[in-house]
Design a protein around this motif. Structure first.
Motif, short mmCIF file in Angstrom:
data_model
loop_
_atom_site.label_atom_id
_atom_site.label_comp_id
_atom_site.label_asym_id
_atom_site.label_seq_id
_atom_site.Cartn_x
_atom_site.Cartn_y
_atom_site.Cartn_z
N GLU A 170 0.84 -1.21 0.00
CA GLU A 170 0.00 0.00 0.00
C GLU A 170 0.87 1.26 0.00
N VAL A 171 1.92 1.24 0.82
CA VAL A 171 2.84 2.39 0.90
C VAL A 171 3.44 2.65 -0.47
N LYS A 172 3.91 1.59 -1.12
CA LYS A 172 4.53 1.74 -2.45
C LYS A 172 3.54 2.32 -3.46
N GLY A 173 2.29 1.86 -3.41
CA GLY A 173 1.26 2.38 -4.30
C GLY A 173 1.03 3.87 -4.09
N HIS A 174 0.98 4.29 -2.83
CA HIS A 174 0.80 5.72 -2.53
C HIS A 174 2.02 6.52 -2.94
N GLN A 175 3.18 5.96 -2.70
CA GLN A 175 4.45 6.64 -3.00
C GLN A 175 4.59 6.89 -4.51
N GLU A 176 4.13 5.95 -5.32
CA GLU A 176 4.26 6.06 -6.77
C GLU A 176 3.15 6.90 -7.40
N SER A 177 2.18 7.29 -6.61
CA SER A 177 1.05 8.06 -7.12
C SER A 177 1.42 9.54 -7.27
N ASP A 178 0.77 10.21 -8.21
CA ASP A 178 0.94 11.65 -8.38
C ASP A 178 -0.09 12.42 -7.54
N CYS A 179 -0.98 11.71 -6.88
CA CYS A 179 -2.07 12.33 -6.11
C CYS A 179 -1.55 12.82 -4.75
N PRO A 180 -1.68 14.12 -4.47
CA PRO A 180 -1.21 14.66 -3.18
C PRO A 180 -1.89 13.99 -1.98
N THR A 181 -3.16 13.61 -2.12
CA THR A 181 -3.86 12.95 -1.02
C THR A 181 -3.22 11.61 -0.71
N ARG A 182 -2.87 10.87 -1.74
CA ARG A 182 -2.21 9.57 -1.53
C ARG A 182 -0.79 9.77 -1.00
N GLN A 183 -0.10 10.80 -1.45
CA GLN A 183 1.25 11.08 -0.97
C GLN A 183 1.25 11.37 0.53
N SER A 184 0.16 11.95 1.05
CA SER A 184 0.09 12.28 2.48
C SER A 184 -0.04 11.03 3.35
N LEU A 185 -0.18 9.86 2.73
CA LEU A 185 -0.27 8.60 3.46
C LEU A 185 1.06 7.85 3.50
N VAL A 186 2.11 8.46 2.96
CA VAL A 186 3.42 7.80 2.91
C VAL A 186 4.22 8.14 4.17
N PRO A 187 4.65 7.10 4.91
CA PRO A 187 5.46 7.35 6.11
C PRO A 187 6.90 7.68 5.76
N ASP A 188 7.60 8.31 6.70
CA ASP A 188 9.03 8.57 6.51
C ASP A 188 9.84 7.29 6.64
N TYR A 189 9.43 6.43 7.57
CA TYR A 189 10.14 5.18 7.84
C TYR A 189 9.13 4.07 8.10
N TYR A 190 9.63 2.82 8.09
CA TYR A 190 8.79 1.70 8.48
C TYR A 190 9.66 0.66 9.18
N VAL A 191 9.03 -0.15 10.02
CA VAL A 191 9.66 -1.29 10.67
C VAL A 191 8.67 -2.46 10.61
N ASP A 192 9.21 -3.67 10.64
CA ASP A 192 8.33 -4.84 10.63
C ASP A 192 7.48 -4.89 11.90
N SER A 193 8.11 -4.56 13.03
CA SER A 193 7.43 -4.65 14.32
C SER A 193 7.92 -3.54 15.24
N ILE A 194 7.08 -3.12 16.13
CA ILE A 194 7.48 -2.10 17.13
C ILE A 194 8.65 -2.63 17.96
N ALA A 195 8.74 -3.95 18.09
CA ALA A 195 9.84 -4.55 18.84
C ALA A 195 11.20 -4.22 18.22
N ASP A 196 11.21 -3.94 16.90
CA ASP A 196 12.46 -3.58 16.22
C ASP A 196 13.03 -2.26 16.75
N LEU A 197 12.21 -1.46 17.43
CA LEU A 197 12.67 -0.17 17.96
C LEU A 197 13.30 -0.30 19.34
N LEU A 198 13.05 -1.39 20.02
CA LEU A 198 13.52 -1.52 21.40
C LEU A 198 15.03 -1.32 21.56
N PRO A 199 15.87 -1.90 20.69
CA PRO A 199 17.32 -1.66 20.85
C PRO A 199 17.66 -0.17 20.75
#
Length: 162
Positions: free
Chosen positions: A129-158
């Motif tokens: 879904e992120v990739k679809g929004h990222q590749e879109s020219d639509c500003p509304t869809r672009q506003s749904l693109v995160p700066d970063y992603y992780v598989d799980s919140i647990a990945d942030l613990l370290p």
């Protein structure tokens, strides 16, 4: 009771036809002076193993449909809640990160408030879904693109230990 000034729709696992009727009675009796407020529009809440339960958005939609009017949403993605918190505490959006698992609520709110956004892939939204929004020219869809992603919140613990 003519003193009712607002109907608030939030998560309620005991939502019923009787409650829907009562909400409509209050809204009709109070007219435009009686606010219709919803906590959020999440239609589904994910459970383990791919299961899900209906979310608050389903209840909000039921009351909106009966009342023939739209609710004011105070939760994500509306920035209302962030503005309340930011006015109470000294929050610098440039030093604040919004972490969430939904593009249409968590990430959209974070982006609209000028926060760094981090999507966790343990909930509703997917990397496709992120990739679809990222590749879109639509500003509304672009506003749904995160700066970063992780598989799980647990990945942030370290990183939190540093």
């Amino acid at each position: 009771d003519p003193a009712v000034r607002a109907v608030l729709v939030g998560f309620d696992e005991h939502f019923s036809y009787a409650k829907l009727c009562q909400a409509l009675r209050y809204l009709l009796r109070g007219g435009a002076d009686c606010l219709l407020v919803g906590t959020n529009r999440d239609n589904r809440l994910p459970l383990e193993g791919g299961a899900a339960i209906p979310g608050t958005g389903c209840l909000v939609k039921a009351v909106e449909t009966a009342a023939q009017r739209e609710a004011f949403i105070v939760g994500k993605p509306n920035r209302y809640m962030f503005d309340c918190v930011a006015s109470e505490f000294n929050i610098d959006p440039a030093r604040t990160i919004m972490v969430g698992d939904r593009l249409d609520t968590d990430i959209l709110m974070g982006n609209s408030c000028g926060l760094t956004t981090l999507l966790t892939l343990t909930g509703v939204s997917t990397l496709d879904e992120v990739k679809g929004h990222q590749e879109s020219d639509c500003p509304t869809r672009q506003s749904l693109v995160p700066d970063y992603y992780v598989d799980s919140i647990a990945d942030l613990l370290p990183a939190l230990g540093d």
